[in-house]
Design a protein around this motif. Structure first.
Motif, mmCIF file in Angstrom:
data_model
loop_
_atom_site.group_PDB
_atom_site.id
_atom_site.type_symbol
_atom_site.label_atom_id
_atom_site.label_comp_id
_atom_site.label_asym_id
_atom_site.label_seq_id
_atom_site.Cartn_x
_atom_site.Cartn_y
_atom_site.Cartn_z
ATOM 1 N N HIS A 183 0.865 -1.181 0.000
ATOM 2 C CA HIS A 183 0.000 0.000 0.000
ATOM 3 C C HIS A 183 0.901 1.230 0.000
ATOM 4 C CE1 HIS A 183 -3.437 -2.500 1.859
ATOM 5 N NE2 HIS A 183 -3.584 -2.406 0.549
ATOM 6 N N GLU A 186 1.492 4.176 2.611
ATOM 7 C CA GLU A 186 2.027 3.829 3.931
ATOM 8 C C GLU A 186 3.544 3.995 3.894
ATOM 9 O OE1 GLU A 186 0.218 -0.079 4.312
ATOM 10 O OE2 GLU A 186 -1.788 0.782 4.172
ATOM 11 N N HIS A 307 3.124 -2.811 6.688
ATOM 12 C CA HIS A 307 2.078 -1.845 6.343
ATOM 13 C C HIS A 307 2.037 -0.799 7.461
ATOM 14 C CE1 HIS A 307 -0.304 -4.061 3.143
ATOM 15 N NE2 HIS A 307 0.556 -4.992 3.518
ATOM 16 N N SER A 308 1.164 0.194 7.283
ATOM 17 C CA SER A 308 0.849 1.084 8.397
ATOM 18 C C SER A 308 -0.595 1.525 8.223
ATOM 19 C CB SER A 308 1.782 2.304 8.425
ATOM 20 O OG SER A 308 1.379 3.281 7.484
HETATM 21 ZN ZN LIG Z 1 -1.690 -1.452 4.164
#
Ligand SMILES: [Zn+2]
Ligand SMILES: *[C@@H]1O[C@H](CO)[C@@H](O)[C@H](O)[C@H]1NC(C)=O
Ligand SMILES: *[C@@H]1O[C@H](CO)[C@@H](O)[C@H](O)[C@H]1NC(C)=O
Ligand SMILES: *[C@@H]1O[C@H](CO)[C@@H](O)[C@H](O)[C@H]1NC(C)=O
Length: 437
Positions: A183, A186, A307-308
């Motif tokens: 993503h 992020e 991720h974040s």
């Molecule tokens: Zn993510």
């Protein structure tokens, strides 16, 4: 819902005609909504596809973070009020944070030499990959770079393999696979992967970490999306392909993996943030990961994807609220990592270790599920990194890159310790045999 989508299609059509070269989030607000009853929880879930949920919480009492466009805020608040949902506007203009981060990025960007790495500012994709290539060049005895595929727009996706050499015994070395940047908004995830590379290869104090365990690290697997977040739309999440017949750009790569694809928590509508794509592995970026892992799957004992945000270490299954047969191990090992991070944290990180579909909502087609379900890597985690010492969400300030990457590396070392003990040290019997022969 249908009407809303048709309206959205028309809006998207006009927006593409007008062609704004930079997406503005002027007056977009972030709402923190806390469900207090089961009905409220269900109601919030029904909004998942219509609004941009940055954080979804399954449990009563846990907040959801939702970004809402100015023209939708009245409607959104009315809906919350009708359902007696408690909410708070945490940020009333997302654009101001984005602009602040842009200025900060400009200020912190000193001259970065070709092949250098920095954890004081966010790097460009080309700089990140120049670093990966430079490491492979400078340390050919322990690092080698591989192109594992190309993004939709034709950019090479790189993976750095780190190994002190082949096993000298009958026991093959276990391998840890790490990816980041699925993503692209992020931003804190790729620096974490780059820091792991730096510490494993360039910091000789850490030599023991590569003695018995091999590493494969793909630090930024969504280059098109990442560049797009830097040039055009800071909050872009998906890749940058417009699939044939689709209304909108972008497939959510973390819904595109081919295990229980589209089972739940993913959308078949291209304009949604969680659009799973026209078919599983329809995207070159997810295929790149698949095609590297499959031939190496027997050696890979741990899959980590960064991720974040949210300070969570999540494990499968994600497609449905079901535990894997080794859920106790997943929980225990995840907690070892969480404890290592928390005890070294300088930003008060406090991780939750949990099954992702049970703690959050089901989300099928994620890479961690695929790693278990198809690649048969039993230990598989999605790590949701912190968002900083204040709610900066995806826009974590550059000055907090270093504390995050440093504490996360402590967690990675805890994972390594477990992998080494479980898949190497305990096999010392076979190692002895080989030496005796
Ligand atoms: Zn993510
Ligand atoms: C190298 O690793 C050691 C031990 O993990 C650590 O204390 C030190 O700060 C690291 N050095 C650099 C330059 O990152
Ligand atoms: C997409 O999913 C919805 C239900 O979520 C369904 O009604 C619709 O037929 C699906 N569309 C396509 C093209 O599969
Ligand atoms: C972490 O969060 C949990 C639950 O939210 C809380 O019980 C615990 O005290 C927190 N730990 C620290 C060190 O803040």
């Amino acid at each position: 819902m249908i009407q809303f989508r048709n309206l959205l299609r028309v809006l998207v059509f006009w927006a593409t005609l007008i062609v704004i070269n930079c997406t503005s989030y002027n007056n977009y607000a972030i709402y923190k909504v806390i469900p207090e009853t089961k009905n409220q929880l269900e109601f919030l879930k029904s909004l998942h596809e219509k609004f941009d949920f940055w954080k979804e919480s399954r449990q009563i009492g846990l907040p959801s973070d939702v970004m809402v466009a100015p023209q939708d805020q009245q409607e959104f608040e009315n809906m919350l009020n009708r359902n007696n949902l408690q909410y708070e506007v945490v940020i009333n203009n997302v654009e101001t944070i984005i602009q602040k981060q842009k200025v900060e990025t400009l200020l912190t960007r000193s001259s970065l030499g070709l092949g250098d790495v920095t954890f004081n500012s966010f790097m460009y994709y080309s700089e990140q990959m120049a670093y990966v290539r430079r490491v492979a060049e400078d340390y050919p005895d322990k690092a080698s770079v591989e192109t594992i595929g190309q993004s939709y727009e034709g950019t090479d996706i790189l993976l750095l393999k780190i190994s002190s050499g082949p096993s000298e015994t009958s026991t093959p070395k276990p391998m840890i696979f790490i990816d980041a940047g699925i993503h692209c908004r992020e931003w804190i995830a790729p620096p974490v992967a780059l820091y792991i590379i730096q510490q494993l290869v360039e910091n000789t104090t850490n030599a023991a970490l590569i003695e018995n365990v091999d590493w494969a690290i793909a630090p930024n697997v969504n280059p098109d999306g990442y560049s797009y977040t830097q040039t055009t739309n800071r909050l872009w999440r998906k890749n940058r392909r417009l699939a044939e017949g689709d209304a909108c750009y972008g497939i959510d790569l973390n819904r595109n993996f081919g295990y229980m694809w589209m089972f739940d928590g993913a959308s078949n509508y291209s304009c949604d943030q969680t659009y799973a794509g026209p078919s599983s592995f329809s995207e070159p970026e997810s295929r790149a990961i698949r095609d590297w892992i499959l031939p190496n799957k027997d050696n890979i004992k741990l899959y980590l994807t960064f991720h974040s945000y949210g300070e969570m270490i999540l494990y499968p299954w994600g497609y449905a609220p079901i535990y894997t047969e080794n859920a106790d191990d997943l929980q225990r090992v995840g907690e070892l990592a969480a404890e290592a991070i928390e005890s070294s944290s300088t930003i008060n990180s406090n991780y939750t270790v949990a099954n992702s579909a049970i703690f959050l909502y089901p989300a099928a087609g994620a890479s961690d599920d695929w790693a278990v379900g198809e690649a048969e890597i039993k230990l598989s985690y999605t790590v949701e990194l912190p968002n900083g010492d204040a709610p900066y969400y995806f826009m974590i300030p550059a000055r907090q890159i270093l504390p995050v990457v440093q504490e996360t590396f402590q967690g990675v070392q805890a994972f390594h310790k477990y992998i080494e003990e479980e898949f190497w040290t305990t096999n010392s019997a076979s190692r002895m045999r080989k030496f005796i022969n």
